[in-house]
Design a protein around this motif. Sequence first.
Motif, short mmCIF file in Angstrom:
data_model
loop_
_atom_site.label_atom_id
_atom_site.label_comp_id
_atom_site.label_asym_id
_atom_site.label_seq_id
_atom_site.Cartn_x
_atom_site.Cartn_y
_atom_site.Cartn_z
N THR A 129 0.81 -1.21 0.00
CA THR A 129 0.00 0.00 0.00
C THR A 129 0.85 1.26 0.00
OG1 THR A 129 -0.16 0.03 2.41
CG2 THR A 129 -1.90 -1.14 1.20
N LYS A 130 2.15 1.11 0.23
CA LYS A 130 3.05 2.27 0.24
C LYS A 130 4.45 1.83 -0.16
CE LYS A 130 4.97 2.16 4.84
NZ LYS A 130 5.98 3.07 5.22
N ARG A 131 5.29 2.81 -0.41
CA ARG A 131 6.69 2.53 -0.69
C ARG A 131 7.44 2.38 0.64
NH1 ARG A 131 9.10 5.37 -5.34
NH2 ARG A 131 10.27 6.58 -3.83
N PRO A 132 8.51 1.60 0.66
CA PRO A 132 9.28 1.49 1.91
C PRO A 132 10.01 2.80 2.20
CG PRO A 132 10.44 0.39 0.13
CD PRO A 132 9.10 0.80 -0.42
N THR A 182 19.67 -15.83 0.26
CA THR A 182 18.29 -15.86 -0.24
C THR A 182 18.08 -14.83 -1.34
OG1 THR A 182 17.53 -14.34 1.50
CG2 THR A 182 17.30 -16.71 1.91
N GLY A 183 19.07 -13.99 -1.58
CA GLY A 183 18.97 -13.01 -2.67
C GLY A 183 17.90 -11.97 -2.43
N ALA A 184 17.93 -11.34 -1.26
CA ALA A 184 16.88 -10.39 -0.93
C ALA A 184 17.44 -9.03 -0.53
CB ALA A 184 16.03 -10.95 0.20
N HIS A 185 16.74 -7.99 -0.93
CA HIS A 185 16.92 -6.63 -0.44
C HIS A 185 15.59 -6.27 0.21
CE1 HIS A 185 20.25 -5.31 -3.50
NE2 HIS A 185 20.62 -6.32 -2.73
N TRP A 186 15.62 -6.04 1.52
CA TRP A 186 14.38 -5.95 2.29
C TRP A 186 13.84 -4.54 2.44
CZ3 TRP A 186 12.44 -10.47 2.45
CH2 TRP A 186 13.23 -11.61 2.64
N GLY A 187 12.55 -4.41 2.17
CA GLY A 187 11.75 -3.26 2.58
C GLY A 187 10.91 -3.73 3.74
N TYR A 188 10.69 -2.88 4.73
CA TYR A 188 9.99 -3.27 5.94
C TYR A 188 8.63 -2.58 6.01
CZ TYR A 188 14.74 -4.66 6.89
OH TYR A 188 15.99 -5.22 6.80
N PHE A 189 7.62 -3.35 6.42
CA PHE A 189 6.25 -2.86 6.42
C PHE A 189 5.48 -3.42 7.61
CE2 PHE A 189 7.81 -3.22 2.11
CZ PHE A 189 7.47 -1.99 1.57
N ALA A 190 4.43 -2.72 7.98
CA ALA A 190 3.45 -3.30 8.91
C ALA A 190 2.69 -4.37 8.13
CB ALA A 190 2.50 -2.21 9.40
N PRO A 191 2.33 -5.48 8.76
CA PRO A 191 1.60 -6.52 8.05
C PRO A 191 0.33 -6.01 7.36
CG PRO A 191 2.39 -7.38 10.12
CD PRO A 191 2.67 -5.89 10.12
N SER A 192 -0.31 -4.99 7.90
CA SER A 192 -1.52 -4.44 7.29
C SER A 192 -1.25 -3.71 5.97
CB SER A 192 -2.22 -3.49 8.26
OG SER A 192 -1.37 -2.39 8.55
N GLY A 200 8.94 -8.26 6.14
CA GLY A 200 9.85 -7.78 5.11
C GLY A 200 9.40 -8.27 3.75
N VAL A 201 9.64 -7.44 2.73
CA VAL A 201 9.32 -7.80 1.36
C VAL A 201 10.58 -7.65 0.53
CG1 VAL A 201 7.96 -7.19 -0.68
CG2 VAL A 201 6.90 -7.12 1.59
N ASN A 202 10.87 -8.64 -0.31
CA ASN A 202 12.05 -8.60 -1.16
C ASN A 202 11.82 -7.58 -2.28
OD1 ASN A 202 14.31 -8.98 -2.70
ND2 ASN A 202 13.95 -11.17 -3.08
#
Length: 140
Positions: free
Chosen positions: A16-19, A33-43, A94-96
């Motif tokens: 719903t938004k950008r990190p 795992t090949g990830a660059h993480w953005g962090y978000f509230a689960p909602s 976190g989202v890759n």
Amino acid sequence: MINLSCLCGQIRVELTKRPDFIHACNCTLCSKTGAHWGYFAPSEVAVEGVARGYVRDDKDDPAAEIRFCETCGSTTHFNLTASAVAKFGDTMMGVNMLLADERDLAGIELRFPDGRAWAGAGDFAYVREARIIGGEAEAD
């Protein structure tokens, strides 16, 4: 809103938004795992499709369950483990962000934490200066 998907499209993630920023961590878990993480509230995150989970067994109390596509193997996101939720609440996932179109990430700061040297508490040290995605000095 940002839409992401694994390579084969079986798992789709809608944000719903950008990190606020993205971590390109050098720890073993993130690099393998090949990830660059953005962090978000689960909602703020909707995941469609069935993802398999992996919780590392080389830590006494791992905080994250890495989720990935069973078909193509793409790491898509992570959820906090039950013990982490018990300690901190269900406050983060976190989202890759490597699965996003880079144009959707223009202007976001990419940070390089030294996860390999991190003791597990306190702030990260960084292995190099942050950069702005889509900025003139693209080094990666």
